[in-house]
Enzyme design. Structure first.
Site, PDB file in Angstrom:
ATOM      1  N   HIS A 147       0.966  -1.158   0.080  1.00 28.10           N
ATOM      2  CA  HIS A 147       0.039   0.100  -0.061  1.00 28.10           C
ATOM      3  C   HIS A 147       0.829   1.442   0.128  1.00 28.10           C
ATOM      4  O   HIS A 147       0.250   2.345   0.046  1.00 28.10           O
ATOM      5  CB  HIS A 147      -0.861   0.086   1.230  1.00 28.10           C
ATOM      6  CG  HIS A 147      -2.149   0.577   0.937  1.00 28.10           C
ATOM      7  ND1 HIS A 147      -2.625   1.712   0.230  1.00 28.10           N
ATOM      8  CD2 HIS A 147      -3.552   0.419   1.285  1.00 28.10           C
ATOM      9  CE1 HIS A 147      -3.728   1.842  -0.178  1.00 28.10           C
ATOM     10  NE2 HIS A 147      -4.482   1.118   0.759  1.00 28.10           N
ATOM     11  N   ASP A 190      -2.286   1.660  -4.534  1.00 24.09           N
ATOM     12  CA  ASP A 190      -3.587   1.948  -4.177  1.00 24.09           C
ATOM     13  C   ASP A 190      -4.606   0.928  -4.713  1.00 24.09           C
ATOM     14  O   ASP A 190      -4.425   0.305  -5.511  1.00 24.09           O
ATOM     15  CB  ASP A 190      -3.932   3.391  -4.446  1.00 24.09           C
ATOM     16  CG  ASP A 190      -4.077   3.809  -5.938  1.00 24.09           C
ATOM     17  OD1 ASP A 190      -4.492   2.846  -6.773  1.00 24.09           O
ATOM     18  OD2 ASP A 190      -3.753   4.947  -6.098  1.00 24.09           O
TER      19      ASP A 190
END
Length: 541
Positions: free
Chosen positions: A511, A515
């Site tokens: 992350h 995304d």
């Protein structure tokens, strides 16, 4: 004459250790492989054995002191016939810590040269080479030869297991195996002797040297026992028992004995000089159980055994996987995304192609389609084929699509990768899949096939799972796990219920650089190629 025992490299990155317990005192006699001291690093407690028989003349540290790697730990004086035996079959000791840097360098180089016995042209030690980046030790999996066997150049002598794979080590020249320095299951160190070889044509010289030896007659029986040579009938002499009250065993055997609660002084060793082997522990355990059962038959019948445990050391590939997965979870913020794929059309096309190429001797599975389709999608989403450095300050994008595939093997989970999938045809990918799968299941994947992966596919569907949360193979940025393909009811364009072949793909992404929208769009493109294989074939180069 006393010789200093230099504290060896006992683990990657370890430069010092604490003295936990001396197992001997100054003036004590010790035997080859007898544990002299226990030291504690920042990772584990390690037992350090004597390299040869002798008398301990000096302990350089007290209990609780900090010892440095590369400095003298204790001094030992080789005694009588054993000293001669040591000179013929053991690696030479390193120089004391107060030697100059040049002297240390010369001694280090001498460890990779033939042993002392090779000075007469008879024996030479085979030094365990650097068998992979960052690998400092390995476990002896299986000896392919015995002492006394003749070998030829490039013949495999031993299989060893590192934290990445099983590696076969061949002989460098023709000759006769004179000494195996480790037993099956022992841990060998890179840079240390693995076995000794009497090179072809040198046996006669060795025999002449032995005949002209002026050793005292009184020591002859002991020397013969220690040498473990063949008699006139061609068989090995019976092993000699260990000295009373002193069990002779390797650190690995001693550790297993402690775990199983076995008193080594009560075990009869079957190895050389009465050395206790792992098989001896198994026999001792079995004998103890048999004896206990015979003496208490009624108790055993009334109260079945329960609550037993078994402890095994984590080694090789499994130990590396444990470390890698823990580091990945600790340093990478994972997030998961899952989606259903309709593989009905792909499976139909695969069935036709599979039968066609089977006639040509080519095994075609679904995995090459998944891999090639992923490469096509990576060309449109290069961030999925990128890696973030540890400081999270730079992103590296890779032109090559080196796609890994997780394979469950007898030595643990291995992730070999197919290099440059973006430049390979579907059939070339299939050939690589078959080659790497076969190698991985044998635990013999080449180091080059394990390095340089950029993204990974894990197939839990072969076991039966549907959805999972895979752990990223650091330093990669993403991994996908394929669930099993199931025939499930779905609505067609006309609203009728039809059977479709459905599979769930479960993603985990880093992350920090990926995304949710990116991984969803990438997955959608990958899905399009797989659900409509004609579209994949039209854009394939």
């Amino acid at each position: 004459m006393s010789t200093d025992f230099i504290l060896p490299d006992i683990g990657e990155g370890i430069v010092e250790c604490e003295i936990v317990e001396w197992q001997v005192q100054e003036g004590d006699s010790v035997q080859e492989d007898q544990v002299v001291v226990e030291v504690m690093t920042d990772k584990a407690v390690v037992e350090i054995p004597a390299k040869f028989d002798g008398v301990v003349t000096k302990l350089y540290y007290a209990k609780g002191d900090i010892a440095k790697v590369g400095e003298p730990l204790f001094a030992i004086d080789a005694d009588g016939a054993d000293a001669g035996d040591t000179a013929e079959s053991k690696p030479q000791p390193k120089a004391p810590a107060d030697s100059s840097a040049e002297e240390k360098k010369q001694v280090k180089q001498s460890e990779s040269k033939p042993s002392t016995a090779s000075s007469n042209g008879a024996l030479s030690d085979f030094i365990l080479p650097d068998i992979g980046e960052g690998i400092v030790e390995c476990e002896i999996v299986d000896w392919r030869v015995n002492e006394g066997d003749e070998v030829i150049e490039d013949q495999v002598v031993v299989e060893v297991m590192t934290d990445k794979a099983v590696v076969e080590i061949p002989a460098k020249s023709d000759g006769t195996v004179a000494k195996l320095y480790y037993a099956k299951g022992d841990i060998a160190k890179v840079g240390e002797p693995l076995f000794a070889l009497a090179e072809a044509g040198a046996e006669a010289a060795s025999a002449d040297a032995a005949t002209s030896s002026d050793a005292p007659e009184a020591s002859a029986p002991k020397s013969a026992a220690n040498a473990n040579v063949r008699d006139a009938g061609g068989e090995f002499e019976a092993p000699q028992p260990a000295a009373p009250g002193k069990a002779l065993a390797s650190p690995a055997v001693r550790r297993r004995a402690r775990e199983q609660g076995i008193d080594l002084t009560q075990v009869q060793g079957s190895g050389k000089k009465g050395r206790i082997l792992k098989d001896d522990l198994s026999q001792a355990t079995a004998s103890a159980k048999t004896s206990e059962t015979a003496s208490q038959p009624s108790a055993a019948a009334k109260a079945p055994v329960a609550g037993g445990t078994r402890t095994e050391p984590m080694r090789g590939v499994r130990a590396a996987m444990a470390k890698q997965m823990a580091e990945s979870v600790r340093t990478i913020p994972h997030f998961t995304y899952a989606e259903e794929f309709d593989l009905t059309e792909l499976r139909a096309m695969h069935a036709r192609l599979k039968a066609q190429y089977a006639e040509q001797g080519i095994r075609l599975t679904l995995m090459p389609f998944f891999i090639k389709a992923m490469s096509l999608a990576l060309s449109e989403f290069p961030i999925m084929n990128a890696q973030l450095n540890d400081e999270a300050t730079e992103i590296t994008y890779f032109d090559d699509h080196n796609i890994g595939m997780a394979v469950a093997t007898k030595v643990g989970l291995m992730v070999p990768n197919i290099k440059q999938v973006n430049q390979k045809s579907l059939l070339e990918v299939a050939e690589e899949v078959n080659r790497l799968t076969a190698s991985a299941r044998e635990g013999k994947v080449a180091q080059a096939d394990m390095k340089g992966g950029t993204i990974t596919i894990s197939n839990i569907g072969v076991v039966g799972g549907t959805v999972t949360t895979p752990i990223i193979n650091k330093p990669e940025a993403a991994i996908v796990a394929l669930g099993k393909v199931q025939s499930l009811p779905r609505f067609d364009a006309n609203g009728a219920v039809v059977a479709r072949d459905m599979m769930t793909a479960s993603w985990s992404g880093d992350h920090r650089i990926i995304d949710g929208a990116t991984i969803a769009n990438f997955n959608k493109r990958w899905q399009q190629f797989l659900e409509d294989p004609i579209q994949m074939l039209t854009v394939m180069r």
